[in-house]
Design a protein around this motif. Sequence first.
Motif, PDB file in Angstrom:
ATOM      1  N   LYS A 128       0.838  -1.198   0.000  1.00 21.74           N
ATOM      2  CA  LYS A 128       0.000   0.000   0.000  1.00 21.74           C
ATOM      3  C   LYS A 128       0.876   1.251   0.000  1.00 21.74           C
ATOM      4  O   LYS A 128       1.242   1.761   1.059  1.00 21.74           O
ATOM      5  CB  LYS A 128      -0.927   0.009   1.220  1.00 21.74           C
ATOM      6  CG  LYS A 128      -1.936  -1.132   1.227  1.00 21.74           C
ATOM      7  CD  LYS A 128      -2.838  -1.086   2.455  1.00 21.74           C
ATOM      8  CE  LYS A 128      -3.838  -2.229   2.435  1.00 21.74           C
ATOM      9  NZ  LYS A 128      -4.733  -2.214   3.624  1.00 21.74           N
ATOM     10  N   SER A 132      -0.104   9.456  -3.490  1.00 21.32           N
ATOM     11  CA  SER A 132      -0.173   9.119  -4.911  1.00 21.32           C
ATOM     12  C   SER A 132       1.113   8.408  -5.327  1.00 21.32           C
ATOM     13  O   SER A 132       2.210   8.914  -5.117  1.00 21.32           O
ATOM     14  CB  SER A 132      -0.366  10.389  -5.746  1.00 21.32           C
ATOM     15  OG  SER A 132      -0.406  10.085  -7.121  1.00 21.32           O
ATOM     16  N   LYS A 166     -12.414   5.529 -10.675  1.00 22.80           N
ATOM     17  CA  LYS A 166     -12.388   6.977 -10.450  1.00 22.80           C
ATOM     18  C   LYS A 166     -13.704   7.348  -9.780  1.00 22.80           C
ATOM     19  O   LYS A 166     -14.780   7.062 -10.321  1.00 22.80           O
ATOM     20  CB  LYS A 166     -12.221   7.763 -11.747  1.00 22.80           C
ATOM     21  CG  LYS A 166     -12.047   9.269 -11.499  1.00 22.80           C
ATOM     22  CD  LYS A 166     -11.810  10.044 -12.785  1.00 22.80           C
ATOM     23  CE  LYS A 166     -11.534  11.517 -12.450  1.00 22.80           C
ATOM     24  NZ  LYS A 166     -11.399  12.333 -13.669  1.00 22.80           N
ATOM     25  N   SER A 206      -7.625  12.160  -9.646  1.00 26.79           N
ATOM     26  CA  SER A 206      -7.052  11.059  -8.886  1.00 26.79           C
ATOM     27  C   SER A 206      -7.816   9.766  -9.161  1.00 26.79           C
ATOM     28  O   SER A 206      -9.047   9.763  -9.292  1.00 26.79           O
ATOM     29  CB  SER A 206      -7.104  11.386  -7.391  1.00 26.79           C
ATOM     30  OG  SER A 206      -6.554  10.334  -6.627  1.00 26.79           O
ATOM     31  N   TYR A 207      -7.081   8.670  -9.239  1.00 22.91           N
ATOM     32  CA  TYR A 207      -7.649   7.345  -9.490  1.00 22.91           C
ATOM     33  C   TYR A 207      -7.164   6.377  -8.412  1.00 22.91           C
ATOM     34  O   TYR A 207      -6.081   6.561  -7.851  1.00 22.91           O
ATOM     35  CB  TYR A 207      -7.209   6.809 -10.858  1.00 22.91           C
ATOM     36  CG  TYR A 207      -7.730   7.588 -12.041  1.00 22.91           C
ATOM     37  CD1 TYR A 207      -8.797   7.102 -12.804  1.00 22.91           C
ATOM     38  CD2 TYR A 207      -7.150   8.800 -12.416  1.00 22.91           C
ATOM     39  CE1 TYR A 207      -9.269   7.800 -13.912  1.00 22.91           C
ATOM     40  CE2 TYR A 207      -7.617   9.508 -13.514  1.00 22.91           C
ATOM     41  CZ  TYR A 207      -8.677   9.004 -14.259  1.00 22.91           C
ATOM     42  OH  TYR A 207      -9.143   9.708 -15.350  1.00 22.91           O
ATOM     43  N   THR A 208      -7.964   5.357  -8.132  1.00 26.37           N
ATOM     44  CA  THR A 208      -7.526   4.265  -7.260  1.00 26.37           C
ATOM     45  C   THR A 208      -7.421   2.993  -8.103  1.00 26.37           C
ATOM     46  O   THR A 208      -8.137   2.841  -9.106  1.00 26.37           O
ATOM     47  CB  THR A 208      -8.501   4.032  -6.096  1.00 26.37           C
ATOM     48  OG1 THR A 208      -9.801   3.701  -6.619  1.00 26.37           O
ATOM     49  CG2 THR A 208      -8.599   5.269  -5.222  1.00 26.37           C
ATOM     50  N   LYS A 210      -6.036  -1.485  -8.144  1.00 26.93           N
ATOM     51  CA  LYS A 210      -5.559  -2.689  -7.477  1.00 26.93           C
ATOM     52  C   LYS A 210      -4.894  -3.565  -8.529  1.00 26.93           C
ATOM     53  O   LYS A 210      -5.490  -3.898  -9.552  1.00 26.93           O
ATOM     54  CB  LYS A 210      -6.704  -3.452  -6.814  1.00 26.93           C
ATOM     55  CG  LYS A 210      -6.267  -4.742  -6.113  1.00 26.93           C
ATOM     56  CD  LYS A 210      -7.452  -5.604  -5.688  1.00 26.93           C
ATOM     57  CE  LYS A 210      -8.263  -4.930  -4.620  1.00 26.93           C
ATOM     58  NZ  LYS A 210      -7.538  -4.942  -3.313  1.00 26.93           N
ATOM     59  N   ASP A 225      -2.524  -2.011  -3.617  1.00 30.76           N
ATOM     60  CA  ASP A 225      -3.638  -1.069  -3.654  1.00 30.76           C
ATOM     61  C   ASP A 225      -3.041   0.329  -3.641  1.00 30.76           C
ATOM     62  O   ASP A 225      -2.324   0.695  -2.702  1.00 30.76           O
ATOM     63  CB  ASP A 225      -4.546  -1.256  -2.439  1.00 30.76           C
ATOM     64  CG  ASP A 225      -5.239  -2.604  -2.443  1.00 30.76           C
ATOM     65  OD1 ASP A 225      -6.218  -2.754  -3.187  1.00 30.76           O
ATOM     66  OD2 ASP A 225      -4.797  -3.510  -1.700  1.00 30.76           O
ATOM     67  N   TYR A 226      -3.341   1.121  -4.657  1.00 27.82           N
ATOM     68  CA  TYR A 226      -2.652   2.405  -4.779  1.00 27.82           C
ATOM     69  C   TYR A 226      -3.533   3.456  -5.437  1.00 27.82           C
ATOM     70  O   TYR A 226      -4.614   3.158  -5.968  1.00 27.82           O
ATOM     71  CB  TYR A 226      -1.371   2.229  -5.597  1.00 27.82           C
ATOM     72  CG  TYR A 226      -1.581   1.729  -7.015  1.00 27.82           C
ATOM     73  CD1 TYR A 226      -1.650   2.615  -8.094  1.00 27.82           C
ATOM     74  CD2 TYR A 226      -1.692   0.361  -7.279  1.00 27.82           C
ATOM     75  CE1 TYR A 226      -1.838   2.153  -9.384  1.00 27.82           C
ATOM     76  CE2 TYR A 226      -1.864  -0.101  -8.574  1.00 27.82           C
ATOM     77  CZ  TYR A 226      -1.943   0.794  -9.621  1.00 27.82           C
ATOM     78  OH  TYR A 226      -2.133   0.337 -10.910  1.00 27.82           O
ATOM     79  N   THR A 227      -3.073   4.678  -5.366  1.00 20.39           N
ATOM     80  CA  THR A 227      -3.701   5.791  -6.080  1.00 20.39           C
ATOM     81  C   THR A 227      -2.674   6.418  -7.018  1.00 20.39           C
ATOM     82  O   THR A 227      -1.468   6.340  -6.772  1.00 20.39           O
ATOM     83  CB  THR A 227      -4.226   6.872  -5.106  1.00 20.39           C
ATOM     84  OG1 THR A 227      -3.121   7.436  -4.382  1.00 20.39           O
ATOM     85  CG2 THR A 227      -5.226   6.276  -4.129  1.00 20.39           C
TER      86      THR A 227
END
Length: 237
Positions: A128, A132, A166, A206-208, A210, A225-227
């Motif tokens: 994680k 960003s 998003k 910003s986006y998330t 996996k 899991d990241y942005t």
Amino acid sequence: MSLVGGSVSGSKNMGLDDDKEKKTTAVVHDSGDESDGKVKKGTSDYTTEDEEDEDAHNIELGPQCTLKSQLEKDKDDESLARWKEQLLGSVDINNVGESLEADVKILSLSIKSSGIDDIVLPIPEDGKPKGSWFTLKEGSRYRLTFSFQVRNNIVSGLKYTNMVWKTAVKVDSAKEMLGTFSPQDESYTHEMPEETTPSGFFARGSYTAKSKFVDDDNKCYLEIDYTFDIKKDWASR
């Protein structure tokens, strides 16, 4: 926005080439017209997380055995012996141990784009990244590359999955079969196909996401899991 795809280079990808499958979506593209507020999505096939879970439950797994045991089987079958030799290459059997499971370690991840230095992504131990993880320039063309190492035993059906959201809406999903790999000291290198970042006012932000690396046994070797952000320009470095 899919950050994966492509072919293995630099080392042998042995085994299931004939059965290799690849499912990946087109990236989400803004029309470029900032007034209509619509995001247009490609029509390529994609798999949802639920579909991936269903696939995993439908797999019938065979009995596991060590690499040494595999080589001892059917010694008199010449065609099988040739296949094993092709798959294993120059593996030193005395150094692979008696492990039933492969050990796969993702060594590096980086983003390559013309005109900028490679963006090397640090891989956190807990999967994680804080804040960003990276920034992509809108309308830019880029590739994701990564290297990994296989030890102890053969890894079968290694694949990469990636999903992107998003504002809680899934905008991209991809799955790619990488192949079957024998253990070796040398690392494998994988380069994904070139992607183009969406552009326009509504694509920025910003986006998330996996990302996972899993095998045929549904064993996960890395989950992140990241942005990340899409902006008018690359982040200053």
